[in-house]
Design an enzyme around this catalytic site. Structure first.
Site, PDB file in Angstrom:
ATOM      1  CG  ASN A  14      20.219  52.001 -26.626  1.00  0.00           C
ATOM      2  OD1 ASN A  14      21.335  52.306 -26.235  1.00  0.00           O
ATOM      3  ND2 ASN A  14      19.993  51.459 -27.803  1.00  0.00           N
ATOM      4  CE  LYS A  35      28.083  62.887 -20.282  1.00  0.00           C
ATOM      5  NZ  LYS A  35      26.818  62.127 -20.252  1.00  0.00           N
ATOM      6  N   GLY A  38      26.223  55.939 -29.728  1.00  0.00           N
ATOM      7  CA  GLY A  38      25.182  56.954 -29.669  1.00  0.00           C
ATOM      8  C   GLY A  38      24.800  57.423 -31.055  1.00  0.00           C
ATOM      9  CG  ASP A  79      23.416  62.538 -36.228  1.00  0.00           C
ATOM     10  OD1 ASP A  79      23.512  61.344 -36.538  1.00  0.00           O
ATOM     11  OD2 ASP A  79      22.535  63.325 -36.661  1.00  0.00           O
ATOM     12  CD  GLU A 121      26.143  50.990 -32.502  1.00  0.00           C
ATOM     13  OE1 GLU A 121      25.479  51.710 -33.290  1.00  0.00           O
ATOM     14  OE2 GLU A 121      25.699  50.534 -31.447  1.00  0.00           O
ATOM     15  NE  ARG A 163      17.483  45.464 -29.562  1.00  0.00           N
ATOM     16  CZ  ARG A 163      17.238  44.676 -30.625  1.00  0.00           C
ATOM     17  NH1 ARG A 163      16.100  44.759 -31.281  1.00  0.00           N
ATOM     18  NH2 ARG A 163      18.150  43.821 -31.037  1.00  0.00           N
ATOM     19  CB  CYS A 164      22.013  50.843 -32.732  1.00  0.00           C
ATOM     20  SG  CYS A 164      22.851  49.570 -31.831  1.00  0.00           S
ATOM     21  NE  ARG A 208      25.158  45.481 -28.305  1.00  0.00           N
ATOM     22  CZ  ARG A 208      25.260  45.513 -26.982  1.00  0.00           C
ATOM     23  NH1 ARG A 208      26.417  45.310 -26.403  1.00  0.00           N
ATOM     24  NH2 ARG A 208      24.205  45.771 -26.217  1.00  0.00           N
TER      25      ARG A 208
HETATM   26  O1  G3H Z   1      21.510  49.962 -29.465  1.00  0.00           O
HETATM   27  C1  G3H Z   1      22.558  49.433 -29.763  1.00  0.00           C
HETATM   28  C2  G3H Z   1      22.936  48.130 -29.213  1.00  0.00           C
HETATM   29  O2  G3H Z   1      24.280  47.867 -29.514  1.00  0.00           O
HETATM   30  C3  G3H Z   1      22.036  47.019 -29.679  1.00  0.00           C
HETATM   31  O3  G3H Z   1      22.271  45.867 -28.947  1.00  0.00           O
HETATM   32  O4  G3H Z   1      21.224  44.164 -30.448  1.00  0.00           O
HETATM   33  O5  G3H Z   1      21.762  43.635 -28.086  1.00  0.00           O
HETATM   34  O6  G3H Z   1      19.900  45.190 -28.624  1.00  0.00           O
HETATM   35  P1  G3H Z   1      21.225  44.673 -29.034  1.00  0.00           P
END
Ligand code: G3H
Length: 405
Positions: free
Chosen positions: A82, A105, A154, A156, A173, A206-207, A360
């Site tokens: 992502n 990677k 990523g 699991d 993360e 997005r996480c 983030r």
């Molecule tokens: O998907 C994981 C990312 O660390 C989220 O970043 O909050 O800038 O979209 P973001």
């Protein structure tokens, strides 16, 4: 990277279906991140420490300890699909500033954007061989004896990597089930706008996406109506057209999302928007009256689906948040700052945003997950600190001549 931003962004559009403007933003954000890391690193990494022994009981002053920061060696950087550019840069830049070499990677989808970025580094004069790009994952890279640090973002897979990593320092993360707690005194327009942006940007992949709204019953109808009105206006289609909702990363991901939606349907969730899917394009879906028996109350869809769970109290919302093993971020909407801080203190997640959706950035803020959401803290400053080890050199002065002097 700024000079070559457009071709990199175009790759992101084609490879991961990120909407055109967000793709360009990702590249520019990454260039900004690298600049900031270079400046911050020059100062933070240059600073050492000198300790004298006489500050500890029973010691004389003849021992001097020079504390310095030395590189780890080779950092293995594994960014996710992502953010193939930005989450590569957020690992590479601090690793390089701290004097390490890097093996990158890239994600299978996002590898072309990653290769474009590498070309930029080469054009900018990065010494040959300092960063290498590999396509092999699995045990070969993660267990390689020359790897001195693994920085992974990523799913699991990260847990399996962590279990086998042994003595190798980890920065991990692994996603989140980011809750949005809406109190009775919240600015509902602001909350609805934030849920919309937080839940559906990049189609929820997005996480830090809003993955569960926990709203107190008094204001649930009003909030749900406002979010539903916003969802109805989201555009759906081709990332080149810069629409809001684009295809999710794979058919299997779409199948997984559909599984969560159908489980919620079977258990009585109310659909505020109709569920529609063509291939791996899923229309934005808003579910109400979600209950703890439903998988979607606990699992992250990583897609354009936002569930709303109505709660009797904020305490119930906090308890649900804390019962989940995924604990990256969360947010709370209230007009009472004292209440907001108390709720933030009670929420056991890496970050709590007050009156804004989880996110983030800005990229120098600390970024970390609790429990299964991660190991270590990211953000530019913490990543720089992560990419070095502490080395002490103790100078033992001759006691007698030192005392005479
Ligand atoms: O998907 C994981 C990312 O660390 C989220 O970043 O909050 O800038 O979209 P973001």
């Amino acid at each position: 990277m700024r000079q070559h931003a457009q071709p990199i962004a175009d790759s992101l559009v084609r490879e991961v279906a990120k909407p055109a403007k967000q793709s360009l933003d990702e590249v520019v954000r990454s260039a900004d991140l690298i600049d900031y890391t270079a400046e911050e690193g020059a100062r933070a990494l240059g600073a050492g420490e000198l300790l004298t022994s006489d500050s500890f009981p029973g010691q004389t002053r003849n021992k001097l300890c020079l504390v310095s920061k030395v590189p780890l060696g080779v950092v293995l950087a594994i960014p996710p699909f992502n953010y193939p550019v930005n989450l590569a840069a957020s690992k590479l830049a601090p690793a390089l500033m701290a004097g390490n070499a890097v093996v990158l990677k890239p994600p299978s989808q996002g590898v072309v954007a990653g290769a474009h970025m590498m070309q930029c580094f080469a054009k900018a004069g990065l010494p040959k061989g300092l960063v290498n790009m590999g396509s092999e994952i699995g045990d070969y890279l993660t267990l390689h004896p020359l790897v001195s640090c693994i920085s992974f973002t990523g799913g699991d897979t990260g847990i399996a990597i962590a279990r086998r990593a042994g003595m190798v320092p980890l920065q991990m993360e692994l996603g989140g089930k980011d809750v949005c707690i809406v109190c009775s005194d919240a600015d509902l327009d602001l909350a609805a706008k934030s849920i919309l942006k937080g839940g559906f940007s990049f189609s929820g992949q997005r996480c830090t996406a809003v993955k569960l709204v926990l709203v107190v019953k008094e204001v649930a109808d009003a909030l749900a109506a406002k979010v539903a009105a916003g969802v109805a206006k989201l555009t759906v289609g081709d990332p080149k057209d810069d629409v809001d909702i684009t295809p999710v990363i794979s058919d299997s991901s779409a199948d997984f999302i559909e599984g969560l939606v159908e489980d919620a349907r079977a258990k009585g969730a109310k659909f505020l928007t109709p569920y529609r899917r063509e291939g791996n394009l899923i229309w934005p879906t808003l579910l109400d009256h979600v209950t703890p028996e439903m998988r979607i109350a606990w699992e992250e869809p990583f897609g354009p689906v936002v569930p709303i769970m109505r709660v009797d109290s904020v305490d119930q919302a906090v308890a649900h948040c804390n019962a989940n093993n995924l604990a990256l971020q969360g947010c709370v909407f209230t007009r009472d700052v004292n209440r907001a801080i108390a709720i933030s203190d009670a929420m056991e997640t890496g970050t709590v945003q007050i009156n804004a959706a989880p996110a983030r950035g800005p990229d120098h803020f600390p970024f970390q997950g609790f429990r299964d959401s991660g190991i270590g803290s990211q953000g530019i400053r913490n990543s720089l600190a992560m990419m070095v080890k502490i080395k002490s050199t103790v100078i033992n002065l001759d006691k007698d001549s030192y005392a005479r002097g």
